[in-house]
Design an enzyme around this catalytic site. Sequence first.
Site, short mmCIF file in Angstrom:
data_model
loop_
_atom_site.label_atom_id
_atom_site.label_comp_id
_atom_site.label_asym_id
_atom_site.label_seq_id
_atom_site.Cartn_x
_atom_site.Cartn_y
_atom_site.Cartn_z
N PHE A 1 -24.43 21.58 6.87
CA PHE A 1 -24.48 22.19 5.56
C PHE A 1 -23.31 23.37 5.24
O PHE A 1 -22.87 24.07 6.41
CB PHE A 1 -25.84 23.02 5.43
N HIS B 1 7.03 4.66 5.36
CA HIS B 1 7.83 3.34 5.70
C HIS B 1 8.34 3.38 7.25
O HIS B 1 8.20 2.42 7.93
CB HIS B 1 8.82 2.75 4.76
N CYS C 1 -1.91 1.88 -2.89
CA CYS C 1 -2.54 2.97 -2.48
C CYS C 1 -2.07 4.51 -2.41
O CYS C 1 -2.51 5.38 -2.96
CB CYS C 1 -3.41 2.79 -1.12
N CYS D 1 0.84 -1.14 0.09
CA CYS D 1 -0.06 0.13 0.24
C CYS D 1 0.79 1.14 0.02
O CYS D 1 0.73 2.12 -0.97
CB CYS D 1 -0.89 0.04 1.17
C1 LIG Z 1 -2.73 0.75 -7.76
C2 LIG Z 1 -3.45 0.12 -6.46
C3 LIG Z 1 -4.02 1.00 -5.56
C4 LIG Z 1 -4.68 0.80 -4.41
N1 LIG Z 1 -5.43 1.65 -3.90
C5 LIG Z 1 -6.25 1.34 -2.86
C6 LIG Z 1 -6.92 2.16 -2.00
O1 LIG Z 1 -7.04 3.26 -2.37
N2 LIG Z 1 -7.58 1.63 -0.93
C7 LIG Z 1 -7.63 0.42 -0.72
O2 LIG Z 1 -8.68 -0.02 0.47
N3 LIG Z 1 -7.02 -0.51 -1.40
C8 LIG Z 1 -6.14 0.15 -2.18
N4 LIG Z 1 -5.50 -1.22 -2.97
C9 LIG Z 1 -5.54 -2.42 -2.55
C10 LIG Z 1 -4.58 -2.44 -1.31
O3 LIG Z 1 -3.10 -2.07 -1.62
C11 LIG Z 1 -4.42 -4.17 -0.93
O4 LIG Z 1 -5.81 -4.70 -0.91
C12 LIG Z 1 -3.48 -4.39 0.43
O5 LIG Z 1 -2.40 -3.53 0.28
C13 LIG Z 1 -3.47 -5.79 0.52
O6 LIG Z 1 -2.41 -5.93 1.86
P1 LIG Z 1 -1.84 -7.50 2.00
O7 LIG Z 1 -1.22 -7.70 3.22
O8 LIG Z 1 -2.95 -8.69 1.43
O9 LIG Z 1 -0.60 -7.51 0.79
P2 LIG Z 1 0.65 -6.55 0.85
O10 LIG Z 1 0.45 -5.25 1.58
O11 LIG Z 1 1.19 -6.40 -0.44
O12 LIG Z 1 1.51 -7.29 1.76
C14 LIG Z 1 2.18 -8.44 1.35
C15 LIG Z 1 3.71 -8.49 2.02
O13 LIG Z 1 4.12 -10.00 1.82
C16 LIG Z 1 5.63 -9.71 1.70
N5 LIG Z 1 5.95 -11.14 1.02
C17 LIG Z 1 5.53 -11.80 0.08
N6 LIG Z 1 6.00 -12.97 -0.13
C18 LIG Z 1 7.18 -12.90 0.64
C19 LIG Z 1 7.96 -13.97 1.39
N7 LIG Z 1 8.22 -15.03 0.30
N8 LIG Z 1 8.85 -13.73 2.28
C20 LIG Z 1 8.89 -12.41 2.92
N9 LIG Z 1 7.94 -11.56 2.52
C21 LIG Z 1 6.81 -11.73 1.64
C22 LIG Z 1 5.84 -8.57 0.79
O14 LIG Z 1 6.88 -7.81 0.89
C23 LIG Z 1 4.55 -7.70 1.15
O15 LIG Z 1 5.34 -6.81 2.24
C24 LIG Z 1 -4.78 -0.81 -4.15
C25 LIG Z 1 -4.32 -1.77 -4.79
C26 LIG Z 1 -3.20 -1.00 -5.95
C27 LIG Z 1 -2.59 -2.19 -6.95
#
Ligand SMILES: Cc1cc2nc3c(=O)[nH]c(=O)nc-3n(C[C@H](O)[C@H](O)[C@H](O)COP(=O)(O)OP(=O)(O)OC[C@H]3O[C@@H](n4cnc5c(N)ncnc54)[C@H](O)[C@@H]3O)c2cc1C
Length: 537
Positions: free
Chosen positions: A515, A154, A104, A99
């Site tokens: 409003f 971050h 996001c 994100c």
């Molecule tokens: C362009 C875009 C815009 C978006 N905008 C929005 C928004 O405005 N609002 C909203 O609600 N949602 C939004 N989303 C969706 C949102 O970003 C995701 O739903 C959310 O980040 C998912 O979280 P997660 O924990 O499932 O995955 P992630 O946040 O992707 O976390 C997965 C983590 O796993 C780690 N990982 C993977 N494999 C391994 C491994 N083998 N070893 C160690 N680490 C590993 C990665 O490094 C990562 O940090 C957007 C998505 C996109 C693509």
Amino acid sequence: MARDARVVAARSGESVNPMVNISQEHWPTSRWEQEIRVRLGEATDGQAPLVNINADDTREFDAIFLGGGAGGRFGAAYLRAMGGRPLIIDRWPFLGGSCPHHACVPHHLFSDIAAQLMLERTFSGRLWFQDMQGKKVSIKDIVEMFRLGRTGPHAFMNFQSKEQLDLEFVLGSRARIVDAHTLAVAGQIYHANNLVLSTGASPKPFTIDTQGMEGVFNYASLVDTLEYEPGPTVVVVGGGKTAIEYGCFFNATGRRTLIVSRHQPLPMINDAETRAYLLERMAEQGMEFWANAELTAIEGDGRVSSVTIRTASGEFKTVATDFVFLGLGERPNSQEAQDTLGVEVDTNGAVKVDTRMQTSIPNVYAVGDLTGSPMEMFKARKGGMYAARNIMGEEAHYHLKEYPDFMHTHYEVCWLGLGEEQARERYRNVVVLKLPPDNPDGQSVALPAGDRMMLYVMMKPHLSGFQKLVIDGDTRRIVGAFHVGYGAKDGFQYLAPMVRNGLTVDELGEMDELFLNPSYFIQLCRLRAGSKVLRGM
Ligand SMILES: Cc1cc2nc3c(=O)[nH]c(=O)nc-3n(C[C@H](O)[C@H](O)[C@H](O)COP(=O)(O)OP(=O)(O)OC[C@H]3O[C@@H](n4cnc5c(N)ncnc54)[C@H](O)[C@@H]3O)c2cc1C
């Protein structure tokens, strides 16, 4: 980097990297930012992971969260708050996941810029607005600004996780799943009673092989790798949220923007009038929609120089461009869990979970994008929380109910519940309250008149937004709501559970509006609530 920190002994069996133990250190956000920046600038393979594990705590981990994104970090924080001991392992040197890194947060930055530029272009040369005629805004500068700025969020998440949430973690190295209780990271083995898979999703691959060809981007590679200024024409592939949101941004920077989609764009907006309002306004901003079309070839020597598109009528057209953006959706990162654990997945590769977030393998849970659609922050974070509750012995079931949704064009767009057409299929007496009203002479009415839309209201009323409440006239219940403009998103978060619980026109009309407000829903309902038989307007 903190090379002075204690190096943790590594076990054999993996390619062994030293580990940097930071458990005794208390870095402020500035120190985190410095560390993350250095690490993101280096090749990730071979980096010494950052280890924050409390050596004095002799308890077994209740759960390892594989992935510290929205699902993993919130799940771990909840489990910790309940008195448990979670460990997060993430390949990136920061927590928070995709994100803030490339999903996001850049999307919101780009959409804010698109809204700002739409204002400037609409009123170009009038009042205090500069003349935007022919003016292009640098995409490269904006991407570089984001790339530099993203280490702030971050750093804060690392700081908050360590200093305020007492989370233990290993960052900066890919983990390998050994079995349902064991992960290997850079030669070190970690055990836990449970495993929570939270590895997220990745952009879907494109059917055309673009390996080694510069100029083809997705949302991740755009912010990670763009190094040149895109030329005057952008080709966007896809018609969903990411494609349209990024397309509007590229268009607002002053570039010709083609949206090439196999279907009609914006299929997720389930109300035809709202969708039409958006498409018309985007076209007015200069967006070109090539629907029912397909990108069939990308040409170029080293960098893209043109693309070929099969149009809806079957013709093949060549468009000169050096910048192609793929908004094709995402695929869950489930391969390793399938191969090593045998977790069940659906046809899209999404890990199947029950309402306790448990996979087909005992003691293995999965949350977030890995579990498939809807891939949204609320689902990832809530999924993490429900996994934590179940791991900690509570029986907690997450039933994904109807949820509000949003996206950006040049506007902010929110919706929930049924569109008018869907409601008419389900209810015999559908009543619609909307702004602007249908005007017999077709002239635009300067409504809705919400905050941040007032310049449009005064000078370009047909751009001042759109909103609609869909009501079952018999029960007087609100069954759908749609809003185009700005500032209604917060309200939709609260409106959604009320609508789910049977909110009526009369109850909405009883609320107190602030409003001048963006959605007008309360006052529209009050105007009609007195009538025994509801009429639309
Ligand atoms: C362009 C875009 C815009 C978006 N905008 C929005 C928004 O405005 N609002 C909203 O609600 N949602 C939004 N989303 C969706 C949102 O970003 C995701 O739903 C959310 O980040 C998912 O979280 P997660 O924990 O499932 O995955 P992630 O946040 O992707 O976390 C997965 C983590 O796993 C780690 N990982 C993977 N494999 C391994 C491994 N083998 N070893 C160690 N680490 C590993 C990665 O490094 C990562 O940090 C957007 C998505 C996109 C693509």
